[in-house]
Design a protein around this motif. Structure first.
Motif, short mmCIF file in Angstrom:
data_model
loop_
_atom_site.label_atom_id
_atom_site.label_comp_id
_atom_site.label_asym_id
_atom_site.label_seq_id
_atom_site.Cartn_x
_atom_site.Cartn_y
_atom_site.Cartn_z
N LEU A 197 1.01 -1.31 -0.37
CA LEU A 197 -0.03 -0.01 -0.13
C LEU A 197 0.96 1.06 0.00
O LEU A 197 0.62 2.18 -0.94
N ALA A 198 1.85 1.36 0.79
CA ALA A 198 2.66 2.42 1.00
C ALA A 198 3.44 2.63 -0.19
O ALA A 198 3.58 3.85 -0.84
N ARG A 199 4.12 1.63 -0.72
CA ARG A 199 4.81 1.69 -2.06
C ARG A 199 3.79 2.15 -3.22
O ARG A 199 4.48 2.87 -4.16
N ALA A 200 2.63 1.89 -3.14
CA ALA A 200 1.71 2.36 -4.14
C ALA A 200 1.13 3.47 -3.87
O ALA A 200 0.22 4.21 -4.87
N GLY A 201 1.63 4.32 -3.08
CA GLY A 201 0.84 5.65 -2.74
C GLY A 201 -0.58 5.71 -1.87
O GLY A 201 -0.70 6.85 -1.65
N TYR A 202 -0.71 4.55 -1.28
CA TYR A 202 -1.76 4.64 -0.27
C TYR A 202 -1.14 4.95 1.18
O TYR A 202 0.03 4.39 1.53
N ASP A 203 -2.02 5.44 1.94
CA ASP A 203 -1.67 5.49 3.52
C ASP A 203 -2.00 3.90 3.92
O ASP A 203 -3.20 3.50 4.19
N PRO A 204 -1.02 3.34 4.54
CA PRO A 204 -1.04 1.70 4.99
C PRO A 204 -2.04 1.79 6.14
O PRO A 204 -2.53 0.69 6.64
N GLN A 205 -2.27 3.01 6.82
CA GLN A 205 -3.23 3.17 8.13
C GLN A 205 -4.69 2.73 7.76
O GLN A 205 -5.58 2.63 8.43
#
Length: 480
Positions: free
Chosen positions: A193-201
């Motif tokens: 998620l983080a690497r794809a630009g989303y907030d992992p939270q």
């Protein structure tokens, strides 16, 4: 050290070790990547046959696009991933080896944004990249065969091995891969998620949504005297009680851009606007104790208070307290015969002593008999080149005569859809509404077609269970 040397020796001897794509460590694996992909490819049509692919090309393309964006940042980006929305009311998602990933429309209905959907897909990608199915199968096989050299060596996937794999995967789909594997998938999903630009939270949002849905399902099940059904794996745990999960999310947050992209709520809601909610027309529609099937053109009514469960291959009906059960299934008619002859030839019932019936003018036969030593009844009704088989059994504590009479009446009530019933055979759908000043879930529930506790279900769909009210301007999910 001794155990390590033993396993290492086995790996060298058997050539059954592989490098884990995530950890980079050598580990025993009784399935090659080619075999893993083959298993997924072979099982994919079976999954679609059981659940059905949801008929919305735009939604399917949207989910595939989000999934591919995540998979591009995974540890096995060489795989071609296939993401499928299956036509099921279950609150679930699962993965097959080799990159086949599924999410139910039942789960999509309760999510609130693209980022949350990505959290679910990322979690399932994690199962694939970490080869959890392979590792679980390897562990189960090693334990079963006692780690003997002759038994562990598997040159190919024969029929017995394939059946064992199916068993392991089937269990994993129902109950998850175990806490350690689920936590590892959470961490991997958060990283992707983080690497794809989303907030992992966003994963915490998924957890809160599913926890609320699970609480509601548990309360409903308790009131009906049955076991609840909910999403598998660690995602069913309460986030506030899982320190380790918070740790993996914090770690992944360092990989995210300084300002993660918008969570995609508007895009997500746009794509699920109009999505079927609850039963689909292709599966048949439950309305309390009544069942309507548009495509097969029939309806029937069970006794008051009986609960219906709509399965891919049959309709189950359960009496209050579980004291009796019935199921309706169908088989193709292949030759001209009477319902009684069908009962003898196809069902294997010898000399059924019953009576001919003609519900709504349809050919039928019904008979009381013993089913696994218990009093039961089987009815066969012919309709549109299909034989509908209604089988019932009285269980402990039931008034068997009353159950038998009720099931005979249910069979007699089988009929083609009437004009006034055709609307009841159409599914409910999710719609979007902008909340106005003074709107409340209680008021929205009054105009809703949702069965049961409509107010609680609307709260669940909009992230306000068990309390909370919409604010003016909020985009709400309603059901029409």
């Amino acid at each position: 050290m001794r155990k390590f040397l033993t396993i290492t020796g086995l790996c060298l001897t058997l050539a059954a070790c592989a490098t884990n794509p995530v950890s980079g460590r050598r580990e025993m694996a009784l399935m090659s990547e080619a075999q893993e992909i083959s298993i997924g490819r072979d099982m994919h049509p079976k999954v679609l046959q059981q659940y059905g692919q949801y008929d919305d090309p735009a939604l399917q393309a949207y989910v595939q696009g989000v999934g591919e964006k995540l998979a591009a940042h995974s540890h096995r980006s060489n795989l071609i991933y296939r993401f499928t929305v299956v036509d099921s009311t279950d609150i679930n998602a699962f993965a097959l080896p080799g990159g086949y990933i599924y999410i139910t429309r039942g789960l999509l209905a309760y999510l609130g944004s693209e980022a949350e959907m990505a959290g679910v897909l990322g979690h399932e990608i994690g199962h694939v990249t970490a080869r959890h199915a392979v590792r679980q199968y390897t562990a189960a096989t090693a334990a079963q065969l006692g780690m003997t050299l002759g038994s562990i060596f598997v040159p190919g996937l024969g029929s017995n091995v394939g059946q064992n794999v199916m068993g392991v995967l089937g269990q994993a789909m129902l109950s998850g891969y175990g806490r350690e594997h689920e936590l590892e998938s959470d961490g991997l999903g958060a990283e992707y998620l983080a690497r794809a630009g989303y907030d992992p939270q966003a994963i915490l949002g998924v957890l809160r949504t599913l926890k609320a849905q699970g609480d509601y399902a548990a309360a409903q099940a308790k009131a009906e005297g049955r076991q609840p059904q909910s999403y598998h794996g660690l995602f069913a745990s309460h986030p506030d009680e899982d320190t380790r999960l918070k740790e993996v999310l914090t770690k992944a947050s360092f990989l995210a851009p300084d300002k993660p992209a918008d969570n995609g709520r508007d895009a997500f809601l746009k794509h699920i606007d109009g999505m079927v909610f609850g039963d689909s027309a292709a599966q048949g529609i439950r309305r309390g104790n009544r069942f309507y099937h548009r495509d097969l053109n029939f309806a029937l009514e069970f006794p008051p208070g009986w609960r219906l469960e709509n399965r891919p291959d049959r309709l189950l009906a359960i009496a209050p307290g579980g004291k009796a059960q019935a199921q309706l299934s169908s088989q193709d008619l292949n030759q001209r015969e009477t319902p009684r002859e069908f009962m003898i030839r196809r069902l294997g019932i010898k000399n059924p002593a019953g009576e001919e019936i003609s519900p709504a003018g349809l050919p039928g036969y019904t008979a009381s008999l013993k089913i696994q030593g218990r009093p039961g009844r089987v009815s066969v009704i012919f309709h549109r080149n299909q034989a509908y088989v209604l089988a019932s059994v009285a269980l402990d504590g039931a008034d068997s005569q009353a159950v038998d009479a009720a099931m005979r009446q249910t069979a007699l009530g089988f009929h083609p859809l009437r004009e006034d019933e055709k609307a009841l055979a159409e599914p409910l759908r999710l719609r979007l509404k902008t909340a106005a000043a003074g709107d409340s879930f209680a008021a929205l529930a009054k105009g809703s077609r949702l069965p049961g506790d409509a107010q609680a279900q609307l709260r669940l769909l909009n992230g306000h269970y068990p309390q909370g009210e919409p604010k003016p301007g909020d985009i709400l999910k309603i059901v029409e």
